[in-house]
Design a protein around this motif. Structure first.
Motif, PDB file in Angstrom:
ATOM      1  N   ALA A   1       0.822  -1.212   0.000  1.00 65.91           N
ATOM      2  CA  ALA A   1       0.000   0.000   0.000  1.00 65.91           C
ATOM      3  C   ALA A   1       0.857   1.264   0.000  1.00 65.91           C
ATOM      4  O   ALA A   1       0.479   2.280  -0.580  1.00 65.91           O
ATOM      5  CB  ALA A   1      -0.926  -0.002   1.211  1.00 65.91           C
ATOM      6  N   LEU A   2       2.026   1.188   0.665  1.00 61.74           N
ATOM      7  CA  LEU A   2       2.918   2.347   0.751  1.00 61.74           C
ATOM      8  C   LEU A   2       3.894   2.419  -0.419  1.00 61.74           C
ATOM      9  O   LEU A   2       4.762   3.303  -0.454  1.00 61.74           O
ATOM     10  CB  LEU A   2       3.695   2.307   2.074  1.00 61.74           C
ATOM     11  CG  LEU A   2       2.849   2.452   3.350  1.00 61.74           C
ATOM     12  CD1 LEU A   2       3.690   2.187   4.589  1.00 61.74           C
ATOM     13  CD2 LEU A   2       2.222   3.836   3.423  1.00 61.74           C
ATOM     14  N   LYS A   3       3.781   1.458  -1.344  1.00 66.04           N
ATOM     15  CA  LYS A   3       4.622   1.410  -2.556  1.00 66.04           C
ATOM     16  C   LYS A   3       6.104   1.343  -2.207  1.00 66.04           C
ATOM     17  O   LYS A   3       6.932   2.084  -2.757  1.00 66.04           O
ATOM     18  CB  LYS A   3       4.340   2.629  -3.445  1.00 66.04           C
ATOM     19  CG  LYS A   3       2.890   2.721  -3.899  1.00 66.04           C
ATOM     20  CD  LYS A   3       2.644   3.962  -4.746  1.00 66.04           C
ATOM     21  CE  LYS A   3       1.170   4.076  -5.134  1.00 66.04           C
ATOM     22  NZ  LYS A   3       0.878   5.295  -5.924  1.00 66.04           N
TER      23      LYS A   3
ATOM     24  N   TYR B   1      13.580   3.143   3.985  1.00 70.22           N
ATOM     25  CA  TYR B   1      12.708   4.209   4.483  1.00 70.22           C
ATOM     26  C   TYR B   1      11.322   3.685   4.885  1.00 70.22           C
ATOM     27  O   TYR B   1      10.416   4.478   5.156  1.00 70.22           O
ATOM     28  CB  TYR B   1      12.557   5.297   3.417  1.00 70.22           C
ATOM     29  CG  TYR B   1      13.856   6.003   3.095  1.00 70.22           C
ATOM     30  CD1 TYR B   1      14.510   6.775   4.048  1.00 70.22           C
ATOM     31  CD2 TYR B   1      14.444   5.873   1.841  1.00 70.22           C
ATOM     32  CE1 TYR B   1      15.701   7.405   3.767  1.00 70.22           C
ATOM     33  CE2 TYR B   1      15.647   6.504   1.538  1.00 70.22           C
ATOM     34  CZ  TYR B   1      16.271   7.266   2.509  1.00 70.22           C
ATOM     35  OH  TYR B   1      17.463   7.891   2.233  1.00 70.22           O
ATOM     36  N   PHE B   2      11.170   2.366   4.938  1.00 65.99           N
ATOM     37  CA  PHE B   2       9.884   1.771   5.317  1.00 65.99           C
ATOM     38  C   PHE B   2       9.337   2.351   6.626  1.00 65.99           C
ATOM     39  O   PHE B   2       8.158   2.728   6.698  1.00 65.99           O
ATOM     40  CB  PHE B   2      10.021   0.247   5.404  1.00 65.99           C
ATOM     41  CG  PHE B   2       8.831  -0.449   6.000  1.00 65.99           C
ATOM     42  CD1 PHE B   2       7.597  -0.444   5.349  1.00 65.99           C
ATOM     43  CD2 PHE B   2       8.920  -1.108   7.225  1.00 65.99           C
ATOM     44  CE1 PHE B   2       6.492  -1.078   5.900  1.00 65.99           C
ATOM     45  CE2 PHE B   2       7.828  -1.741   7.782  1.00 65.99           C
ATOM     46  CZ  PHE B   2       6.608  -1.728   7.120  1.00 65.99           C
ATOM     47  N   PRO B   3      10.149   2.457   7.711  1.00 68.79           N
ATOM     48  CA  PRO B   3       9.610   3.029   8.961  1.00 68.79           C
ATOM     49  C   PRO B   3       9.095   4.463   8.786  1.00 68.79           C
ATOM     50  O   PRO B   3       8.095   4.842   9.410  1.00 68.79           O
ATOM     51  CB  PRO B   3      10.809   2.999   9.915  1.00 68.79           C
ATOM     52  CG  PRO B   3      11.721   1.971   9.354  1.00 68.79           C
ATOM     53  CD  PRO B   3      11.546   2.043   7.867  1.00 68.79           C
ATOM     54  N   VAL B   4       9.763   5.249   7.937  1.00 72.31           N
ATOM     55  CA  VAL B   4       9.334   6.639   7.719  1.00 72.31           C
ATOM     56  C   VAL B   4       8.001   6.676   6.979  1.00 72.31           C
ATOM     57  O   VAL B   4       7.104   7.452   7.320  1.00 72.31           O
ATOM     58  CB  VAL B   4      10.408   7.419   6.933  1.00 72.31           C
ATOM     59  CG1 VAL B   4       9.921   8.848   6.657  1.00 72.31           C
ATOM     60  CG2 VAL B   4      11.714   7.453   7.706  1.00 72.31           C
ATOM     61  N   PHE B   5       7.855   5.804   5.960  1.00 67.19           N
ATOM     62  CA  PHE B   5       6.590   5.753   5.229  1.00 67.19           C
ATOM     63  C   PHE B   5       5.450   5.353   6.160  1.00 67.19           C
ATOM     64  O   PHE B   5       4.337   5.868   6.049  1.00 67.19           O
ATOM     65  CB  PHE B   5       6.682   4.761   4.066  1.00 67.19           C
ATOM     66  CG  PHE B   5       7.763   5.079   3.065  1.00 67.19           C
ATOM     67  CD1 PHE B   5       8.120   6.396   2.799  1.00 67.19           C
ATOM     68  CD2 PHE B   5       8.432   4.065   2.388  1.00 67.19           C
ATOM     69  CE1 PHE B   5       9.118   6.694   1.882  1.00 67.19           C
ATOM     70  CE2 PHE B   5       9.427   4.353   1.478  1.00 67.19           C
ATOM     71  CZ  PHE B   5       9.772   5.668   1.218  1.00 67.19           C
ATOM     72  N   VAL B   6       5.729   4.423   7.083  1.00 70.00           N
ATOM     73  CA  VAL B   6       4.703   3.999   8.042  1.00 70.00           C
ATOM     74  C   VAL B   6       4.359   5.148   8.985  1.00 70.00           C
ATOM     75  O   VAL B   6       3.188   5.418   9.261  1.00 70.00           O
ATOM     76  CB  VAL B   6       5.170   2.759   8.849  1.00 70.00           C
ATOM     77  CG1 VAL B   6       4.134   2.393   9.908  1.00 70.00           C
ATOM     78  CG2 VAL B   6       5.404   1.574   7.922  1.00 70.00           C
TER      79      VAL B   6
ATOM     80  N   ASP C   1       5.909   7.603  -3.137  1.00 68.61           N
ATOM     81  CA  ASP C   1       5.984   8.634  -4.174  1.00 68.61           C
ATOM     82  C   ASP C   1       5.516  10.004  -3.680  1.00 68.61           C
ATOM     83  O   ASP C   1       5.609  10.991  -4.403  1.00 68.61           O
ATOM     84  CB  ASP C   1       5.192   8.212  -5.417  1.00 68.61           C
ATOM     85  CG  ASP C   1       3.736   7.863  -5.092  1.00 68.61           C
ATOM     86  OD1 ASP C   1       3.310   8.087  -3.935  1.00 68.61           O
ATOM     87  OD2 ASP C   1       3.034   7.353  -5.988  1.00 68.61           O
ATOM     88  N   ARG C   2       5.013  10.062  -2.439  1.00 74.20           N
ATOM     89  CA  ARG C   2       4.587  11.347  -1.875  1.00 74.20           C
ATOM     90  C   ARG C   2       5.508  11.830  -0.749  1.00 74.20           C
ATOM     91  O   ARG C   2       5.207  12.804  -0.065  1.00 74.20           O
ATOM     92  CB  ARG C   2       3.151  11.247  -1.359  1.00 74.20           C
ATOM     93  CG  ARG C   2       2.116  11.061  -2.463  1.00 74.20           C
ATOM     94  CD  ARG C   2       0.717  10.951  -1.876  1.00 74.20           C
ATOM     95  NE  ARG C   2       0.357  12.103  -1.081  1.00 74.20           N
ATOM     96  CZ  ARG C   2      -0.712  12.167  -0.287  1.00 74.20           C
ATOM     97  NH1 ARG C   2      -1.532  11.117  -0.209  1.00 74.20           N
ATOM     98  NH2 ARG C   2      -0.978  13.245   0.418  1.00 74.20           N
ATOM     99  N   VAL C   3       6.617  11.133  -0.552  1.00 70.59           N
ATOM    100  CA  VAL C   3       7.563  11.490   0.511  1.00 70.59           C
ATOM    101  C   VAL C   3       8.871  11.956  -0.122  1.00 70.59           C
ATOM    102  O   VAL C   3       9.463  11.246  -0.942  1.00 70.59           O
ATOM    103  CB  VAL C   3       7.833  10.294   1.442  1.00 70.59           C
ATOM    104  CG1 VAL C   3       8.903  10.649   2.475  1.00 70.59           C
ATOM    105  CG2 VAL C   3       6.544   9.866   2.143  1.00 70.59           C
ATOM    106  N   GLU C   4       9.310  13.158   0.260  1.00 68.39           N
ATOM    107  CA  GLU C   4      10.595  13.671  -0.222  1.00 68.39           C
ATOM    108  C   GLU C   4      11.702  13.167   0.694  1.00 68.39           C
ATOM    109  O   GLU C   4      11.885  13.656   1.805  1.00 68.39           O
ATOM    110  CB  GLU C   4      10.573  15.194  -0.242  1.00 68.39           C
ATOM    111  CG  GLU C   4       9.616  15.786  -1.269  1.00 68.39           C
ATOM    112  CD  GLU C   4       9.740  17.302  -1.335  1.00 68.39           C
ATOM    113  OE1 GLU C   4      10.862  17.791  -1.553  1.00 68.39           O
ATOM    114  OE2 GLU C   4       8.706  17.973  -1.157  1.00 68.39           O
TER     115      GLU C   4
END
Length: 644
Positions: free
Chosen positions: A468-470, A478-483, A490-493
């Motif tokens: 879901a977080l692509k 960067y998985f922990p940051v996306f969570v 694609d929406r996280v710089e």
């Protein structure tokens, strides 16, 4: 603020802006006085009205001395002698008396017993005096049962099945009551009188806006309920406690806690339930706010009294009201699910519900709240029946709806067995992206916690969340940051992760749950691959700082991983110590460190100890970790903190 409210604010930034400020009772009362109006309700003299305003002001200021507090209570209640009914019929007088009665002397409380009893019929339906009746009932019940409390709470176990015999409890000696036997007896008899009176007038009280709440209070007192789900304990208005730690209350109580009550009380609860259940209009009660609220309290009350009757009530509600046998879906569930995927506004939700694709219970918010209460009190077999008749093959549709997603959360919150969780999880596992898109991330929190509690589908949850977080092999670290942000990659710089950014409270709770999973490698490795500056941003945030707790206390987070984290933050402990949330993260890391690592951390803090005193939180850390003691005598400090 609860997680659910925060989520609503995040999804609608204008919600907080448009929300009305709560009314200030004292300020409004003073406005009435300026206009020459001495409150609402019964008439009160100007002198008495101003007197009560002064009393409310004194309460708001706070009185810490117990003798002064008791003196104030006695003086005010003594001032009401001979005018009790007139005073409690006035809005201001009612509020003051209601606040003071829990601290009243036996003589004053019994005086109110005598005043209220002859006028109960009228008082129970009055918008002001009904509150005093509720308070007197609660105080009388507390004093009547106080000596029965032993320090042991009567708590329902989630592991207990329908046919299991409850575990034997160790008998403890009852505590000594601070009231005389005569007063305890009078309180016991008065509480029973009020409750029996309410039961005898059940047919009238159920439909009365104010008397209905007296029925609820009676059920709570008779069954020993301390707090209902989502109910906050009333603070002592005399003592204002100011603390730095502001921990938000849990949005939903997982277990009900009850006080010990006499058998006479429990028999009345049973009678309440039996009389209501035989009403011809019982099946319609869940669909009105007033009666739904009463039934919710009844379910919580009967749970502590009669398990068989609880099961029968739930079965009756399920078969006659929530999803009756004559209910037939008018639409095709599969087609309806396609409609309900992402952009469900209120109009779409309403049209889908009215199309007949969902059981009747989901057409009404009061009925939905009662269904949530039913899920909390249901045993395993009954829980399965509720799931089968109301939720199965509809979770995707319900989870994407603004109102009904909370009911899906309660479904997962109360799931206790693997066999139930697995089909529920499988139904939603491919829909995590839809849940992120529609903002119902509280459902993901409930699923994450259920996987942790039941110890099932943990790896699948992480994989579904990654999808879901692509998350790709290139940005895996960067998985922990996306969570934490609950945003697709694609929406996280990525280039700005060493600067302050918004952390979603639900994302923080989900990551904490993942760190407690049996195989938390993806979350652990991701955190360890972040730079110290990026970790600093997370640990210095109000919601991100709790990740340090989960990382340091996680049962399956390896010792080597913790060591690596501690060394990784070397050179940044001073910065952590200076901020409010960074300092609490530092404490958790310090507790998990070995003695050698603690010395390294202390050396860094002591090197610029004057800097710690520049902030309030730095000073607290300096005192807690005894930085000055470390500088003066390191060996003694090591002995003091060895093994801590």
């Amino acid at each position: 603020m609860s997680e659910e409210v925060q989520n609503e604010v995040q999804s609608d930034p204008n919600k907080r802006k448009n929300k009305k400020k709560p009314k200030n009772f004292l300020k409004n009362a003073k406005k009435y006085a300026k206009k020459g109006q001495w409150g609402r309700g019964t008439k009160m003299s100007e002198e008495l009205y101003q007197y009560f305003l002064g009393i409310l002001d004194a309460m708001k200021t706070g009185i810490e001395d117990e003798d002064q507090r008791q003196s104030l209570v006695n003086n005010v209640l003594d001032r009401t002698k001979g005018e009790e009914l007139n005073i409690i019929g006035n809005q201001l007088g009612c509020r003051v008396v209601e606040l003071l009665l829990p601290y009243s002397s036996p003589e004053d409380l019994e005086r109110y017993f005598e005043v209220l009893h002859p006028e109960l019929r009228r008082l129970c339906s009055d918008n002001f005096t009904s509150h005093v009746v509720e308070t007197v009932l609660r105080v009388a019940s507390e004093r009547a049962t106080d000596h029965l409390q032993t320090g042991e709470t009567n708590e329902e176990s989630d592991e207990e099945s329908d046919n299991e015999v409850p575990k034997k409890k160790i008998k403890l000696e009852p505590k000594q009551s601070k009231y005389s036997d005569g007063h305890v007896k009078n309180c016991y008899e008065f509480a029973l009188k009020i409750c029996k009176y309410a039961l005898n007038n059940l047919e009238d009280f159920v439909w009365d806006n104010y008397a209905n709440h007296i029925l609820r209070s009676a059920l709570k007192c008779l069954s020993g309920i301390t707090l209902l789900p989502n109910e906050k304990p009333k603070a002592n208005m005399f003592v204002i406690e100011k603390t730095d730690k502001q921990t938000p209350p849990s949005p939903f109580i997982k277990k009900m806690v009850y006080k010990n009550v006499p058998d006479d009380y429990k028999e009345l609860v049973t009678e309440f339930a039996r009389r209501l259940s035989v009403w011809p209009q019982f099946k319609d009660l869940p669909y009105q706010n007033l009666t739904s609220g009463l039934l919710q309290v009844l379910l919580y009350a009967i749970k502590n009294v009669d398990k068989n009757l609880t099961r029968d009530l739930l079965k009756q509600l399920l078969n006659e009201s929530f999803a009756p046998d004559n209910w037939v879906s008018n639409g095709n569930d599969t087609d309806d699910k396609k409609e309900a995927k992402v952009d469900l506004d209120e109009e779409n939700q309403e049209s889908i519900v009215k199309s007949g694709s969902l059981p009747p219970v989901f057409e009404s918010e009061p009925a939905v709240r009662l269904l949530e209460a039913a899920l909390l009190v249901a045993k395993k077999k009954m829980y399965t029946q509720i799931y089968a008749k109301c939720f199965i093959n509809r979770l995707e549709q319900l989870a994407c709806m603004p109102m009904l997603n909370y009911t899906v959360q309660r479904l997962f919150d109360n799931c206790q067995i693997k066999e139930e969780l697995e089909p529920m999880f499988d139904e939603l596992s491919n829909k995590f992206a839809d849940l992120l898109a529609c903002g119902n991330t509280g459902v993901l929190v409930s699923i994450a916690k259920a996987c942790l509690r039941v110890k099932a589908r943990q790896a699948q949850f992480v994989n579904s969340l990654e999808s879901a977080l692509k998350v790709t092999p290139d940005n895996q670290k960067y998985f922990p940051v996306f969570v934490l942000r609950l945003l697709p990659s694609d929406r996280v710089e990525v280039s700005k992760l060493d600067k302050e950014y918004f952390i979603n409270v639900h994302g923080s709770v989900i990551l904490q749950s993942i760190l407690d999973y049996q195989r938390p490698a993806k979350a652990v490795n991701g955190l360890l691959e972040l730079t110290p500056e990026q970790l600093l941003v997370i640990f210095s945030d109000a919601k991100g700082s709790h990740i340090a707790d989960a990382f340091c206390k996680g049962q399956f987070v390896g010792v080597k991983a913790r060591d690596k984290m501690i060394w990784k933050l070397k050179g940044y402990y001073q910065t952590l110590a200076l901020s409010q949330h960074g300092s609490r993260a530092l404490e958790r890391i310090f507790e998990a460190a070995s003695l050698e690592q603690k010395v390294k951390i202390m050396t860094e803090l002591a090197d610029k100890s004057n800097l710690l005193n520049s902030t309030k939180f730095g000073r607290l850390i300096a005192v807690k970790l005894d930085v000055e003691g470390f500088k003066k005598a390191q060996k003694q400090w090591e002995q003091k903190f060895k093994g801590k």
